[in-house]
Design an enzyme around this catalytic site. Structure first.
Site: not given
Ligand code: OXD
Ligand code: MN
Length: 589
Positions: A70, A199, A208, A228, A252, A279
C-alpha cells in the site's frame, strides 16, 4: 449487463467513454467465465498455474518490484472541505483531483478489456452488507475480488433498481508508474479512483478503500462502524459462543489471533475457537440493543512470510486450494510455492519473487517479498465460524485494542468504562522494530489501528465512537487492551503468544461475565496474577506479575506523548478525550 439499475449503467457508460476500452466484460461470477479468465491470465503469463495435484486451483502472480505494498503517501481523502479529511489524511480538493486524474484515465484502457465487477461486502441479503462495482483492466483484480468478496450477478440482488447506494470503484493498472500512482477516495461521491498500481491493497477496492475508508464515513453518517478488526468466537464446553473483535496495527499478528488454536488445557475441556474475520469488521446495533459484527470480506489477504504449520496452522491450511499467491518464491522442482518462515527447507531450484533464479540454500537474498501475500477463500479455513455467512452477524462481548510495546503496556487491562475504552483505543501505539525502520522503539500512535484507513477527521471518528457507546449503553461490549510483546532485559519476549493468547482471552470473557475480580490501577482494571491460567506453561506467577506491572514513570511519558498526539486534532478532539487524559494524569500523580 447484469442489472437494470440506471445509476450503475449510466456511470459505467461514463467511465467507458473516459477509459475507452476495446471491450467490456460484465463479471457474472460463473465458474465458466472465471475459468476462461484464469486460462487467459496463464496464457499471457499474468499468472502461473501451480501444481494442480498439490495445490488445486492455485496460481502465482508477481507484481512489479516498484509495486509491492500500500502507498500511504499517495492515498488521498478528497472531501469537499479539507477540515473533514483531518490532519492525518492526505487531502486534495475533489474538483482538482478529478481534473488531475481525468487525463491519466483518458484512453487508458485502449487495447484492453474493462471488467465490470459487481460485488457485495457482507453476506448477500444481510442488512449490514453493501454493494460495490469495480471497473478494472486487470484479470488479477477480477480473480482476487472473486476470493475476497461475494462477486458476480448475485451482488446486484442487494441493490434496488433505483438505488444510488453503491460504491463506484475505478481502477486501471495503466503503466504501473509509481510517479503517477494515486489511490483516491471521494467519500461524498461514494467513489474510489485507483491508478498505476496492481498491488492488492491499492487495487482490490472492496477491501481497505471501500470496507474501511469509504465505509467508515458511511458508518458515521448512518449510525454504524467500519473497523480494522478481526472477529473471533470462543465456544465453551456447553456450546455457548462469545464473540470478540480486536484491532491491532499491521504486523501484530491479527490473522494469527483470529485463527488461534487453543492450548491443550482448553482443548481437552472442549473449548473451540471460530474465525469470523481476520481484518475488517462492520458493527451495528442489533434489535436486542447489542452491537453485532459482520466480516464484510469473503477471503483472507494474508502476509505469507512467517505463516507456517506451527505459527498459524489454520491460515496455512486455508491456502492449500483455490488460492492466489503474490510475490512468493516459486519452487521449480515441484511447481509449488515457498516463503521465509514456511519451513526450514527452502527450495534450491527456484525463482525468487522477482522471477530471478534462486537457490534458497545458498542465497542470502529473500525468496519471497516480506509483504508477499496469499489470497485464500475464507471457507477454506478449518475453523471458519458457522456464523460466517450469518446475515445478522455476531453479538460482541468484548472489543480489544493492542500494539507492540516493549515495556509500557501490561499483558492485559480493562478500561473503566466505554468512554475510557475509547481513550484506550484512541491512544493505541506500537513501537517500531529494527526491521521496519532501522530505529528501534519509536512510538507510533495508531488510533484503533485506523490511522491509514479512516475516511474522515479522526477527531470526529472519536466522537462517533463515543456516540455509539451512548446508543448501546450498558449493552456495550467491554473494552480491553492487550500487549503480547513485553520484553525482558535482554529483549526477549516474555509472553509465549500465539495459541497461549487464549489464556488472556479467557480472563477477558470472565470479566465480561462478571465472574472474576480485578485490581484497579491508574490505567484500568488488571487481572490478579493468579487469574491468568498458566497451567501447562513454564511461567510462574512472578513472571505474570512482571507482565502486569505498570511503570508510572513510563506512563507519565506516555501521557505526554498522548497529549502531543491529541494536539493535532484541535477543536475536533472531543472534550471527553481531554477529560480522560487529565484523569490518567491525576491517577498517575
Ligand atoms: C494491512 C493489511 O496493511 O491488512 O493492514 O494488509
Ligand atoms: Mn489490515
Amino acid at each position: 449487463m447484469l442489472t437494470n439499475n440506471k445509476n450503475v449503467l449510466n456511470w459505467v457508460d461514463e467511465m467507458v467513454s473516459l477509459c475507452k476500452p476495446d471491450k467490456i466484460v460484465w463479471i457474472d461470477g460463473s465458474e465458466e467465465q472465471l475459468n476462461a479468465l484464469r486460462k487467459e491470465a496463464v496464457e499471457t503469463k499474468e499468472m502461473i498455474e501451480l501444481n494442480q495435484e498439490k495445490l488445486p486451483g492455485c496460481f502465482l502472480h508477481r507484481t512489479q518490484p516498484n509495486d509491492v505494498a500500500r502507498v500511504e503517501g499517495r492515498t488521498f481523502i478528497c472531501s469537499r472541505d479539507q477540515e473533514n479529511a483531518g490532519p492525518t489524511n492526505n487531502w486534495c480538493d475533489p474538483k482538482e483531483m478529478y481534473a488531475k486524474l481525468t487525463p491519466l484515465f483518458d484512453g487508458v484502457m485502449k487495447g484492453r478489456t474493462m471488467y465490470v465487477i459487481p460485488y457485495s461486502m457482507g453476506p448477500i441479503g444481510s442488512p449490514l452488507a453493501k454493494v460495490g462495482v469495480e471497473l478494472t483492466d486487470s484479470i488479477y483484480v477480477v480473480l482476487n475480488m472473486d476470493i475476497m468478496t461475494r462477486m458476480g450477478k448475485s451482488a446486484f440482488e442487494n441493490l434496488a433498481d433505483d438505488s444510488n447506494d453503491f460504491v463506484r470503484g475505478l481502477h486501471s493498472k495503466a503503466n504501473v508508474d509509481p510517479d503517477n500512482r494515486y489511490i483516491v477516495h471521494f467519500p461524498e461521491d461514494n467513489t474510489i479512483w485507483s491508478i498505476n498500481s496492481a498491488y492488492g491493497g491499492n487495487v482490490l477496492l472492496g477491501k481497505k478503500c471501500f470496507a474501511l475508508r469509504i465505509a467508515s464515513y458511511q458508518g458515521k453518517n448512518e449510525g454504524w462502524m467500519a473497523e480494522h478488526m478481526l472477529i473471533l468466537g470462543i465456544e465453551n464446553p456447553q456450546g455457548e459462543v462469545k464473540y470478540i473483535a480486536a484491532a491491532f496495527p499491521s504486523a501484530c499478528g491479527k490473522t494469527n489471533l483470529a485463527m488461534l488454536i487453543p492450548p491443550e488445557i482448553y482443548k481437552k475441556e472442549g473449548y473451540k475457537v471460530w474465525t469470523v474475520g481476520d481484518d475488517i469488521a462492520w458493527i451495528k446495533p442489533g434489535k436486542d440493543g447489542r452491537l453485532y459484527a459482520i466480516n464484510p470480506e469473503n477471503g483472507f489477504f494474508g502476509v505469507a512470510p512467517g505463516t507456517s504449520e506451527k505459527s498459524n496452522f489454520n491460515a496455512l491450511a486455508s491456502t492449500r486450494t483455490n488460492t492466489i499467491f503474490t510475490n512468493v518464491a516459486h519452487n521449480l522442482d515441484d511447481n509449488t510455492v515457498w516463503w521465509e518462515g514456511l519451513d526450514k527447507n527452502p527450495p534450491t531450484n527456484a525463482m525468487d519473487w522477482t522471477g530471478k533464479p534462486w537457490n534458497g540454500k545458498e542465497s542470502d537474498i529473500k525468496g519471497a517479498h516480506p509483504n508477499s501475500r496469499f489470497t485464500a477463500p475464507a471457507k477454506n479455513c478449518p475453523c471458519i465460524s458457522p456464523k460466517f455467512d450469518s446475515p445478522e452477524g455476531v453479538p460482541l462481548s468484548a472489543i480489544i485494542f493492542g500494539g507492540r510495546r516493549a515495556k509500557t503496556a501490561p499483558l492485559v487491562y480493562q478500561s473503566f468504562n466505554w468512554e475510557h475504552g475509547v481513550f484506550v483505543g484512541a491512544t493505541m501505539a506500537s513501537e517500531t522494530t529494527a526491521a521496519a525502520t532501522g530505529k528501534v522503539g519509536v512510538v507510533r500512535r495508531d488510533p484503533m489501528a485506523m490511522l491509514p484507513f479512516c475516511g474522515y477527521h479522526m477527531g470526529d471518528y472519536f466522537k462517533h465512537w463515543l456516540e455509539m457507546g451512548k446508543k448501546v449503553g450498558d449493552k456495550a461490549p467491554k473494552i480491553f487492551n492487550v500487549n503480547w510483546f513485553r520484553t525482558d532485559a535482554d529483549g526477549n519476549f516474555i509472553w509465549p503468544g500465539f495459541g497461549d493468547n487464549m489464556r488472556v482471552l479467557m480472563w477477558i470473557l470472565s470479566r465480561c461475565d462478571e465472574k472474576v475480580d480485578a485490581v484497579e490501577t491508574a490505567i484500568g482494571y488488571e487481572p490478579k496474577p493468579e487469574d491468568i491460567n498458566t497451567e501447562g506453561l513454564d511461567i510462574d506467577s512472578n513472571v505474570i506479575k512482571d507482565l502486569l506491572s505498570v511503570d508510572k514513570d513510563l506512563w507519565k511519558e506516555e501521557a505526554d506523548g498522548i497529549e502531543e498526539f491529541f494536539n493535532q486534532f484541535g477543536d475536533k478532539l472531543p472534550e471527553e478525550m481531554k477529560a480522560q487524559l487529565n484523569g490518567l494524569k491525576d491517577r498517575l500523580a
